[in-house]
Scaffold this motif. Structure first.
Motif, mmCIF file in Angstrom:
data_model
loop_
_atom_site.group_PDB
_atom_site.id
_atom_site.type_symbol
_atom_site.label_atom_id
_atom_site.label_comp_id
_atom_site.label_asym_id
_atom_site.label_seq_id
_atom_site.Cartn_x
_atom_site.Cartn_y
_atom_site.Cartn_z
ATOM 1 N N ARG A 143 -94.457 104.310 28.042
ATOM 2 C CA ARG A 143 -93.242 105.035 28.388
ATOM 3 C C ARG A 143 -93.162 105.269 29.898
ATOM 4 O O ARG A 143 -94.175 105.434 30.565
ATOM 5 N N TYR A 144 -91.931 105.300 30.396
ATOM 6 C CA TYR A 144 -91.665 105.588 31.799
ATOM 7 C C TYR A 144 -90.804 106.842 31.879
ATOM 8 O O TYR A 144 -89.858 107.007 31.108
ATOM 9 N N SER A 145 -91.095 107.708 32.836
ATOM 10 C CA SER A 145 -90.329 108.938 32.981
ATOM 11 C C SER A 145 -88.982 108.654 33.638
ATOM 12 O O SER A 145 -88.807 107.659 34.353
ATOM 13 N N ILE A 146 -88.026 109.539 33.397
ATOM 14 C CA ILE A 146 -86.717 109.413 34.025
ATOM 15 C C ILE A 146 -86.857 109.418 35.540
ATOM 16 O O ILE A 146 -86.208 108.630 36.246
ATOM 17 N N GLU A 147 -87.714 110.293 36.058
ATOM 18 C CA GLU A 147 -87.890 110.407 37.505
ATOM 19 C C GLU A 147 -88.420 109.109 38.101
ATOM 20 O O GLU A 147 -87.956 108.665 39.161
ATOM 21 N N GLN A 148 -89.380 108.487 37.434
ATOM 22 C CA GLN A 148 -89.948 107.242 37.934
ATOM 23 C C GLN A 148 -88.898 106.130 37.929
ATOM 24 O O GLN A 148 -88.766 105.378 38.902
ATOM 25 N N HIS A 153 -84.856 102.624 40.623
ATOM 26 C CA HIS A 153 -83.448 102.243 40.732
ATOM 27 C C HIS A 153 -82.922 102.471 42.149
ATOM 28 O O HIS A 153 -82.182 101.638 42.697
ATOM 29 N N ALA A 154 -83.282 103.581 42.749
ATOM 30 C CA ALA A 154 -82.825 103.875 44.106
ATOM 31 C C ALA A 154 -83.270 102.794 45.086
ATOM 32 O O ALA A 154 -82.523 102.421 46.000
ATOM 33 N N ILE A 155 -84.465 102.274 44.885
ATOM 34 C CA ILE A 155 -84.981 101.236 45.789
ATOM 35 C C ILE A 155 -84.260 99.913 45.563
ATOM 36 O O ILE A 155 -83.753 99.288 46.503
ATOM 37 N N ILE A 156 -84.191 99.485 44.311
ATOM 38 C CA ILE A 156 -83.687 98.136 44.037
ATOM 39 C C ILE A 156 -82.171 98.038 44.195
ATOM 40 O O ILE A 156 -81.626 96.962 44.463
ATOM 41 N N SER A 157 -81.458 99.156 44.052
ATOM 42 C CA SER A 157 -79.995 99.114 44.128
ATOM 43 C C SER A 157 -79.468 99.153 45.557
ATOM 44 O O SER A 157 -78.265 98.959 45.774
ATOM 45 N N PHE A 169 -85.711 101.736 21.385
ATOM 46 C CA PHE A 169 -86.522 102.671 20.595
ATOM 47 C C PHE A 169 -86.458 104.098 21.144
ATOM 48 O O PHE A 169 -87.367 104.897 20.909
ATOM 49 N N MET A 170 -85.388 104.445 21.866
ATOM 50 C CA MET A 170 -85.288 105.755 22.501
ATOM 51 C C MET A 170 -84.675 106.824 21.603
ATOM 52 O O MET A 170 -84.749 108.017 21.910
ATOM 53 N N ASP A 171 -84.097 106.455 20.453
ATOM 54 C CA ASP A 171 -83.343 107.418 19.655
ATOM 55 C C ASP A 171 -84.173 108.605 19.168
ATOM 56 O O ASP A 171 -83.640 109.690 18.983
ATOM 57 N N LEU A 172 -85.459 108.395 18.959
ATOM 58 C CA LEU A 172 -86.305 109.500 18.513
ATOM 59 C C LEU A 172 -86.526 110.530 19.611
ATOM 60 O O LEU A 172 -86.790 111.701 19.329
ATOM 61 N N THR A 173 -86.424 110.099 20.859
ATOM 62 C CA THR A 173 -86.646 110.989 22.001
ATOM 63 C C THR A 173 -85.489 110.845 22.980
ATOM 64 O O THR A 173 -85.667 110.364 24.098
ATOM 65 N N PRO A 174 -84.274 111.260 22.591
ATOM 66 C CA PRO A 174 -83.096 111.050 23.438
ATOM 67 C C PRO A 174 -83.194 111.727 24.792
ATOM 68 O O PRO A 174 -82.502 111.319 25.737
ATOM 69 N N GLU A 175 -84.057 112.724 24.900
ATOM 70 C CA GLU A 175 -84.231 113.394 26.192
ATOM 71 C C GLU A 175 -84.844 112.473 27.238
ATOM 72 O O GLU A 175 -84.777 112.746 28.449
ATOM 73 N N GLY A 176 -85.413 111.346 26.816
ATOM 74 C CA GLY A 176 -86.007 110.399 27.751
ATOM 75 C C GLY A 176 -85.059 109.309 28.213
ATOM 76 O O GLY A 176 -85.446 108.440 28.993
ATOM 77 N N SER A 177 -83.800 109.364 27.751
ATOM 78 C CA SER A 177 -82.838 108.307 28.088
ATOM 79 C C SER A 177 -82.294 108.471 29.508
ATOM 80 O O SER A 177 -82.107 109.586 30.004
#
Length: 317
Positions: A143-148, A153-157, A169-177
């Motif tokens: 898993r990767y954190s939202i912050e990471q 994204h900030a770098i590559i964009s 497979f995020m539906d079980l933990t929607p807070e990680g989306s």
């Protein structure tokens, strides 16, 4: 002609290979919820009429995902195949091991694709136009954190690059989306109702991204890309918050039981992402165990390159 790539769930093939009737198998090879959303009988009009966009699916998806900037697609596979067509030749880094269709789609579209280990992302980003990963990762459950992810994204964009995140497979933990109310340029999130809702056969997914990319995808879609039955089923499943709540309680309990059993059997650490468990046991042992289980009517998914087996939940878990 058979496809050149393989997925889990090849039960008929296994049945023929091991001469075991289909009904005698336990299929643990997918990460699909065996407790599928209980759809009612399909109304006759759903079969008789062409799909229409004002049927409530988009509205239900906007509530469920927390944003209206979504495009329904014929399974996230449609988006996986079409996104590479929206860019000029790019340097694409795909975090591996991961769902193989991503790499195939970008390679087939003529892009330069590099497989990257998770620990090498930081050093690789400056040389990439697109970074693609699955969160949580199929099959390793990393898993990767939202912050990471937001940092990457900030770098590559900065120079028009994309961060593409498959959240099947995020539906079980929607807070990680990564999905938020307003889309962000250069950030693309793929979602699917096949896994958590156990409705893989209806072929329905969603893409969340900025209007420019959504417009490009719409331009590549076939007429009536998402069937009427798929739209009907998706609207019902996405709107049933009580069923969703119960499954977010039931599934982790079922996985905890499966994980404990696997750790006791194989005496090693087991990673899990709610709907599947990943057991790394070495190439030789994984091959032997996969074969042994198949001869006993239990189908798992083997990953030869990492020497691991993936176990999904069964209806009895």
């Amino acid at each position: 002609m058979q496809p050149s790539h393989q997925h889990g769930g090849q039960l008929k093939k296994a049945s023929e290979q091991y001469n075991i009737p289909l009904d005698n198998w336990i299929d643990l090879s997918t990460g699909i919820n065996p407790n599928s959303y209980p759809l009612p009988a399909v109304p006759a009009a759903v079969w008789q009429r062409l799909p229409e966009v004002n049927d409530g699916l988009e509205a239900a998806a906007a509530v469920y995902y927390g944003s209206a900037q979504l495009l329904p697609v014929a399974g996230s596979q449609e988006a996986i195949q079409r996104l590479p067509l929206l860019r000029n030749t790019s340097r694409v880094g795909i975090i591996t091991p991961a769902y193989h269709s991503h790499q195939k789609a970008w390679v087939d579209a003529g892009h330069t694709v590099t497989s990257i280990a998770a620990e090498d992302i930081e050093s690789a980003i400056p040389n990439l136009d697109v970074l693609l990963l699955v969160n949580p990762t199929n099959p390793t459950a990393e898993r990767y954190s939202i912050e990471q992810l937001q940092y990457w994204h900030a770098i590559i964009s900065r120079n028009g690059g994309w961060l593409v995140v498959d959240e099947a497979f995020m539906d079980l933990t929607p807070e990680g989306s990564l999905i938020q109310s307003q889309a962000v340029e250069g950030l693309i999130v793929l979602r699917s109702i096949g896994k958590f809702f156990g409705l893989a056969g209806v072929r329905l997914g969603f893409v969340w991204t900025d209007p420019k990319v959504l417009k490009g995808l719409v331009g590549l879609q076939d007429d009536w890309s998402v069937s009427h039955p798929a739209r009907w089923a998706g609207r019902l499943a996405l709107s049933d918050f009580e069923w969703q709540r119960k499954e977010r309680i039931r599934i982790p309990k079922a996985m905890a039981g499966l994980k404990a059993r696997l750790q006791a059997i194989y005496q090693c650490e087991v990673s899990e992402a709610g709907l599947f468990a990943y057991v790394s046991m070495g190439e030789e042992m994984a091959a032997e165990e996969h074969e042994r289980l198949c001869t006993n009517g239990v189908l798992t998914r083997i990953f030869k390159e990492t020497g691991a087996l993936r176990f999904g939940l069964s209806p009895t878990d």
